[in-house]
Design a protein around this motif. Structure first.
Motif, PDB file in Angstrom:
ATOM      1  N   VAL A  39      14.322  -5.001  36.094  1.00  0.00           N
ATOM      2  CA  VAL A  39      13.738  -6.305  36.438  1.00  0.00           C
ATOM      3  C   VAL A  39      12.671  -6.764  35.437  1.00  0.00           C
ATOM      4  O   VAL A  39      12.354  -7.954  35.396  1.00  0.00           O
ATOM      5  CB  VAL A  39      13.147  -6.299  37.861  1.00  0.00           C
ATOM      6  CG1 VAL A  39      14.227  -5.968  38.880  1.00  0.00           C
ATOM      7  CG2 VAL A  39      11.964  -5.339  37.981  1.00  0.00           C
ATOM      8  N   THR A  40      12.129  -5.832  34.641  1.00  0.00           N
ATOM      9  CA  THR A  40      11.113  -6.231  33.651  1.00  0.00           C
ATOM     10  C   THR A  40      11.708  -6.447  32.270  1.00  0.00           C
ATOM     11  O   THR A  40      10.980  -6.724  31.321  1.00  0.00           O
ATOM     12  CB  THR A  40       9.988  -5.181  33.554  1.00  0.00           C
ATOM     13  OG1 THR A  40      10.552  -3.910  33.176  1.00  0.00           O
ATOM     14  CG2 THR A  40       9.242  -5.044  34.865  1.00  0.00           C
ATOM     15  N   LEU A  45      14.305 -10.266  36.431  1.00  0.00           N
ATOM     16  CA  LEU A  45      13.698 -11.130  37.441  1.00  0.00           C
ATOM     17  C   LEU A  45      12.184 -11.230  37.264  1.00  0.00           C
ATOM     18  O   LEU A  45      11.567 -12.238  37.607  1.00  0.00           O
ATOM     19  CB  LEU A  45      14.020 -10.589  38.840  1.00  0.00           C
ATOM     20  CG  LEU A  45      15.494 -10.618  39.246  1.00  0.00           C
ATOM     21  CD1 LEU A  45      15.708  -9.820  40.519  1.00  0.00           C
ATOM     22  CD2 LEU A  45      15.960 -12.059  39.447  1.00  0.00           C
ATOM     23  N   TYR A  46      11.577 -10.156  36.764  1.00  0.00           N
ATOM     24  CA  TYR A  46      10.138 -10.135  36.489  1.00  0.00           C
ATOM     25  C   TYR A  46       9.943  -9.800  35.010  1.00  0.00           C
ATOM     26  O   TYR A  46       9.367  -8.765  34.675  1.00  0.00           O
ATOM     27  CB  TYR A  46       9.432  -9.080  37.341  1.00  0.00           C
ATOM     28  CG  TYR A  46       9.512  -9.280  38.826  1.00  0.00           C
ATOM     29  CD1 TYR A  46       8.505  -9.938  39.524  1.00  0.00           C
ATOM     30  CD2 TYR A  46      10.590  -8.788  39.560  1.00  0.00           C
ATOM     31  CE1 TYR A  46       8.581 -10.109  40.909  1.00  0.00           C
ATOM     32  CE2 TYR A  46      10.669  -8.950  40.937  1.00  0.00           C
ATOM     33  CZ  TYR A  46       9.659  -9.608  41.598  1.00  0.00           C
ATOM     34  OH  TYR A  46       9.736  -9.772  42.964  1.00  0.00           O
ATOM     35  N   PHE A  51       5.699  -4.543  28.556  1.00  0.00           N
ATOM     36  CA  PHE A  51       5.650  -3.454  29.533  1.00  0.00           C
ATOM     37  C   PHE A  51       6.977  -2.700  29.550  1.00  0.00           C
ATOM     38  O   PHE A  51       7.005  -1.469  29.582  1.00  0.00           O
ATOM     39  CB  PHE A  51       5.346  -4.022  30.922  1.00  0.00           C
ATOM     40  CG  PHE A  51       5.420  -3.003  32.025  1.00  0.00           C
ATOM     41  CD1 PHE A  51       4.349  -2.163  32.268  1.00  0.00           C
ATOM     42  CD2 PHE A  51       6.566  -2.877  32.801  1.00  0.00           C
ATOM     43  CE1 PHE A  51       4.421  -1.197  33.277  1.00  0.00           C
ATOM     44  CE2 PHE A  51       6.640  -1.936  33.811  1.00  0.00           C
ATOM     45  CZ  PHE A  51       5.564  -1.091  34.049  1.00  0.00           C
ATOM     46  N   HIS A  52       8.061  -3.462  29.523  1.00  0.00           N
ATOM     47  CA  HIS A  52       9.399  -2.867  29.533  1.00  0.00           C
ATOM     48  C   HIS A  52       9.595  -1.954  28.323  1.00  0.00           C
ATOM     49  O   HIS A  52      10.104  -0.827  28.463  1.00  0.00           O
ATOM     50  CB  HIS A  52      10.448  -3.981  29.522  1.00  0.00           C
ATOM     51  CG  HIS A  52      11.859  -3.490  29.360  1.00  0.00           C
ATOM     52  ND1 HIS A  52      12.621  -3.040  30.411  1.00  0.00           N
ATOM     53  CD2 HIS A  52      12.632  -3.367  28.251  1.00  0.00           C
ATOM     54  CE1 HIS A  52      13.808  -2.663  29.970  1.00  0.00           C
ATOM     55  NE2 HIS A  52      13.840  -2.851  28.666  1.00  0.00           N
ATOM     56  N   LYS A  53       9.178  -2.414  27.173  1.00  0.00           N
ATOM     57  CA  LYS A  53       9.349  -1.626  25.952  1.00  0.00           C
ATOM     58  C   LYS A  53       8.525  -0.346  26.000  1.00  0.00           C
ATOM     59  O   LYS A  53       8.997   0.733  25.635  1.00  0.00           O
ATOM     60  CB  LYS A  53       8.956  -2.459  24.730  1.00  0.00           C
ATOM     61  CG  LYS A  53       9.251  -1.763  23.401  1.00  0.00           C
ATOM     62  CD  LYS A  53       8.964  -2.681  22.227  1.00  0.00           C
ATOM     63  CE  LYS A  53       9.297  -1.988  20.913  1.00  0.00           C
ATOM     64  NZ  LYS A  53       9.022  -2.886  19.735  1.00  0.00           N
ATOM     65  N   GLY A  54       7.277  -0.450  26.463  1.00  0.00           N
ATOM     66  CA  GLY A  54       6.412   0.721  26.552  1.00  0.00           C
ATOM     67  C   GLY A  54       6.962   1.761  27.520  1.00  0.00           C
ATOM     68  O   GLY A  54       7.003   2.962  27.212  1.00  0.00           O
ATOM     69  N   LEU A  55       7.404   1.300  28.692  1.00  0.00           N
ATOM     70  CA  LEU A  55       7.964   2.210  29.683  1.00  0.00           C
ATOM     71  C   LEU A  55       9.250   2.844  29.175  1.00  0.00           C
ATOM     72  O   LEU A  55       9.502   4.036  29.394  1.00  0.00           O
ATOM     73  CB  LEU A  55       8.226   1.458  30.994  1.00  0.00           C
ATOM     74  CG  LEU A  55       8.762   2.276  32.166  1.00  0.00           C
ATOM     75  CD1 LEU A  55       7.804   3.404  32.525  1.00  0.00           C
ATOM     76  CD2 LEU A  55       9.011   1.379  33.375  1.00  0.00           C
TER      77      LEU A  55
END
Length: 217
Positions: A39-40, A45-46, A51-55
């Motif tokens: 979702v990121t 959707l969010y 944040f997505h890349k870091g996670l």
């Protein structure tokens, strides 16, 4: 019950305990991670690209570390959480942490494969984003999610056998202590038969359940 039978029953019980507890943790946390990664994403959707890349990088780092190395590296963490680095419960910590990113990626693939048209239709109907995750994304990806669970639990069994070589107990420990160190080839063969039977049962059950929840067939 003979002493030999008791050894096998005790070892199987330790393996099932290790795999069962570790699987619940790894699948539960891994699925949450998969949803967050999905979702990121850039089109999620969010959407939160940074944040997505870091996670995603963190997940990839843990996936890249071989289990036996992670087992040793996590000894201080294992001791802090369980009070020991030996035994069945001590093995749950590295087993869970090792398989969390593994399952997260498998579940993420299934979530990403959900038809984007269904999501857009739900958004056009005014559904809230969390409702879309709960009632569209997860149900549509369920067959793949269950299939991923099967693969993860089987990988957990393989890893638990490896953990047995360093004092975690279970079937792996039985095979090493009696089959390898005492040159009792029969014990090694019997442990392999038990593991193959266990994996086959899990594979059959997982495939059956995945077909059962797949509304496309």
């Amino acid at each position: 019950m003979s002493a030999t039978t008791e050894k096998y029953v005790a070892a199987l019980g330790e393996t099932l305990l290790m795999v069962g507890v570790s699987s619940v943790i790894a699948i539960g946390v891994g699925l949450m991670l998969a949803v967050v990664l999905t979702v990121t994403g850039p089109r999620g959707l969010y959407a939160r690209p940074r944040f997505h890349k870091g996670l995603s990088i963190v997940v990839n780092i843990f996936r890249a570390v071989p289990f036996i190395i992670l087992l040793v590296a996590l000894l201080p963490v294992t001791r802090a959480l369980t009070g020991t680095t030996l035994g069945t419960w001590a093995a749950v910590v590295p087993l869970s942490i090792s398989l969390i990113p593994f399952y997260a990626r498998i579940a993420q693939v299934s979530l990403n494969d959900v038809d984007s048209g269904l999501i857009e239709a739900a958004r056009a109907m005014g559904c809230r984003r969390w409702h879309i995750v709960r009632h569209v994304l997860l149900p549509e990806a369920l067959p793949g999610i269950i299939g991923g669970m099967t693969v993860t639990v089987i990988a957990m069994i393989n890893a638990s056998a490896m953990a047995g070589a360093v004092g975690a107990g279970g079937l792996g420990d039985l095979a090493i202590r009696y089959g390898y160190e005492r040159y009792e080839t029969r014990v090694m063969f019997e442990v392999i038969v038990v593991l193959v039977a266990l994996v086959s049962l899990l594979q059959f059950s997982g495939e059956w359940l995945s077909r059962k929840v797949n509304h496309r067939f």
